[in-house]
Write a protein that holds these residues in place. Structure first.
Motif, mmCIF file in Angstrom:
data_model
loop_
_atom_site.group_PDB
_atom_site.id
_atom_site.type_symbol
_atom_site.label_atom_id
_atom_site.label_comp_id
_atom_site.label_asym_id
_atom_site.label_seq_id
_atom_site.Cartn_x
_atom_site.Cartn_y
_atom_site.Cartn_z
ATOM 1 N N ALA A 91 36.536 29.955 39.032
ATOM 2 C CA ALA A 91 35.522 30.247 38.013
ATOM 3 C C ALA A 91 35.562 31.725 37.634
ATOM 4 O O ALA A 91 35.472 32.076 36.448
ATOM 5 C CB ALA A 91 34.134 29.858 38.527
ATOM 6 N N TYR A 92 35.730 32.587 38.618
ATOM 7 C CA TYR A 92 35.828 34.024 38.339
ATOM 8 C C TYR A 92 37.044 34.296 37.449
ATOM 9 O O TYR A 92 36.948 35.027 36.466
ATOM 10 C CB TYR A 92 35.909 34.823 39.645
ATOM 11 N N TYR A 93 38.181 33.696 37.783
ATOM 12 C CA TYR A 93 39.391 33.860 36.975
ATOM 13 C C TYR A 93 39.150 33.387 35.540
ATOM 14 O O TYR A 93 39.541 34.068 34.588
ATOM 15 C CB TYR A 93 40.556 33.071 37.597
ATOM 16 N N MET A 94 38.516 32.256 35.383
ATOM 17 C CA MET A 94 38.274 31.703 34.042
ATOM 18 C C MET A 94 37.372 32.623 33.223
ATOM 19 O O MET A 94 37.641 32.869 32.043
ATOM 20 C CB MET A 94 37.663 30.302 34.141
ATOM 21 N N ILE A 95 36.344 33.139 33.841
ATOM 22 C CA ILE A 95 35.417 34.048 33.150
ATOM 23 C C ILE A 95 36.138 35.324 32.733
ATOM 24 O O ILE A 95 35.933 35.831 31.623
ATOM 25 C CB ILE A 95 34.194 34.360 34.046
ATOM 26 N N GLU A 96 36.991 35.854 33.602
ATOM 27 C CA GLU A 96 37.739 37.073 33.303
ATOM 28 C C GLU A 96 38.824 36.852 32.250
ATOM 29 O O GLU A 96 39.189 37.774 31.531
ATOM 30 C CB GLU A 96 38.382 37.632 34.580
ATOM 31 N N THR A 97 39.348 35.623 32.165
ATOM 32 C CA THR A 97 40.492 35.330 31.299
ATOM 33 C C THR A 97 40.093 34.865 29.907
ATOM 34 O O THR A 97 40.752 35.207 28.920
ATOM 35 C CB THR A 97 41.387 34.260 31.956
ATOM 36 N N TYR A 98 39.020 34.097 29.818
ATOM 37 C CA TYR A 98 38.651 33.474 28.546
ATOM 38 C C TYR A 98 37.289 33.958 28.067
ATOM 39 O O TYR A 98 36.452 34.370 28.862
ATOM 40 C CB TYR A 98 38.637 31.941 28.686
ATOM 41 N N SER A 99 37.102 33.836 26.790
ATOM 42 C CA SER A 99 35.803 34.195 26.218
ATOM 43 C C SER A 99 34.781 33.119 26.576
ATOM 44 O O SER A 99 35.133 31.985 26.911
ATOM 45 C CB SER A 99 35.907 34.314 24.694
ATOM 46 N N GLU A 100 33.530 33.495 26.470
ATOM 47 C CA GLU A 100 32.458 32.532 26.731
ATOM 48 C C GLU A 100 32.581 31.338 25.783
ATOM 49 O O GLU A 100 32.405 30.189 26.185
ATOM 50 C CB GLU A 100 31.102 33.217 26.568
ATOM 51 N N GLN A 101 32.923 31.627 24.526
ATOM 52 C CA GLN A 101 33.100 30.572 23.515
ATOM 53 C C GLN A 101 34.166 29.564 23.956
ATOM 54 O O GLN A 101 33.989 28.366 23.840
ATOM 55 C CB GLN A 101 33.493 31.207 22.177
ATOM 56 N N GLU A 102 35.314 30.067 24.467
ATOM 57 C CA GLU A 102 36.389 29.172 24.903
ATOM 58 C C GLU A 102 35.958 28.325 26.098
ATOM 59 O O GLU A 102 36.298 27.143 26.177
ATOM 60 C CB GLU A 102 37.641 29.963 25.277
ATOM 61 N N LEU A 103 35.209 28.924 27.020
ATOM 62 C CA LEU A 103 34.755 28.178 28.184
ATOM 63 C C LEU A 103 33.746 27.102 27.795
ATOM 64 O O LEU A 103 33.761 25.996 28.348
ATOM 65 C CB LEU A 103 34.161 29.118 29.229
ATOM 66 N N VAL A 104 32.895 27.402 26.830
ATOM 67 C CA VAL A 104 31.949 26.400 26.322
ATOM 68 C C VAL A 104 32.724 25.261 25.666
ATOM 69 O O VAL A 104 32.434 24.082 25.899
ATOM 70 C CB VAL A 104 30.931 27.035 25.346
ATOM 71 N N GLU A 105 33.715 25.611 24.857
ATOM 72 C CA GLU A 105 34.549 24.608 24.193
ATOM 73 C C GLU A 105 35.284 23.743 25.219
ATOM 74 O O GLU A 105 35.342 22.520 25.096
ATOM 75 C CB GLU A 105 35.557 25.290 23.264
ATOM 76 N N LEU A 106 35.824 24.355 26.226
ATOM 77 C CA LEU A 106 36.537 23.625 27.265
ATOM 78 C C LEU A 106 35.596 22.670 27.997
ATOM 79 O O LEU A 106 35.935 21.509 28.238
ATOM 80 C CB LEU A 106 37.172 24.609 28.250
ATOM 81 N N SER A 107 34.420 23.146 28.308
ATOM 82 C CA SER A 107 33.419 22.304 28.970
ATOM 83 C C SER A 107 33.019 21.129 28.082
ATOM 84 O O SER A 107 32.881 19.993 28.546
ATOM 85 C CB SER A 107 32.199 23.147 29.329
ATOM 86 N N ARG A 108 32.861 21.398 26.786
ATOM 87 C CA ARG A 108 32.512 20.334 25.843
ATOM 88 C C ARG A 108 33.605 19.271 25.793
ATOM 89 O O ARG A 108 33.329 18.074 25.736
ATOM 90 C CB ARG A 108 32.285 20.921 24.450
ATOM 91 N N LYS A 109 34.850 19.721 25.852
ATOM 92 C CA LYS A 109 35.981 18.787 25.775
ATOM 93 C C LYS A 109 36.038 17.828 26.965
ATOM 94 O O LYS A 109 36.644 16.766 26.865
ATOM 95 C CB LYS A 109 37.304 19.550 25.658
ATOM 96 N N THR A 110 35.408 18.193 28.083
ATOM 97 C CA THR A 110 35.423 17.284 29.240
ATOM 98 C C THR A 110 34.694 15.985 28.930
ATOM 99 O O THR A 110 34.935 14.968 29.564
ATOM 100 C CB THR A 110 34.795 17.911 30.500
#
Length: 140
Positions: A91-110
């Motif tokens: 989770a730390y890696y994901m937060i550091e690597t991607y924007s909040e917008q991308e993480l929201v989009e990725l979560s939505r895609k699940t």
């Protein structure tokens, strides 16, 4: 090219796509010497050593993110298998690597359920295989 895969079952083809995708993820993340860094513990292993996996942030059961490259990164076998994905570090890696917008989009895609046809699976795999060919030349 589709004729080459016509005798495969859907499940076998899906499994082959997953293996191809995972190899591609490791190869593309490797440096020119073939070294791949685990995104959760920073251990370094050769991309093809059997000591590094392609670990999914969101579970592989989510077809909407199954082959989304933002959802899959190199992880050592220890972190991915024995630590259950080492999710806190991931989770730390994901937060550091991607924007909040991308993480929201990725979560939505699940939440998306994608039912791939055999032809779609073959097409996806062929695309991954093309990318692997490029990496094989680079890593040779």
């Amino acid at each position: 090219m589709l004729a080459r895969f016509n005798n495969q079952t859907w499940q076998k083809c899906r499994s082959d796509v997953a293996k191809t995708f995972q190899a591609m993820i490791r190869m593309e993340a490797a440096d020119d010497d073939g070294d791949c860094v685990c995104v959760t513990c920073m251990r370094v292993h050769k991309w093809n050593s059997g000591k590094i996996n392609a670990g999914h942030f969101h579970s592989r059961r989510h077809t909407g993110t199954l082959w989304d490259e933002r959802n899959c990164h190199p992880q050592c076998v220890y972190c991915n298998q024995f630590l259950g994905g080492n999710i806190q570090a991931y989770a730390y890696y994901m937060i550091e690597t991607y924007s909040e917008q991308e993480l929201v989009e990725l979560s939505r895609k699940t939440k998306e359920e994608i039912n791939y046809t055999l032809a779609e699976l073959v097409e996806i795999r062929m695309g991954f295989m093309d990318r692997i060919k490029v990496q094989k030349k680079r890593l040779a």
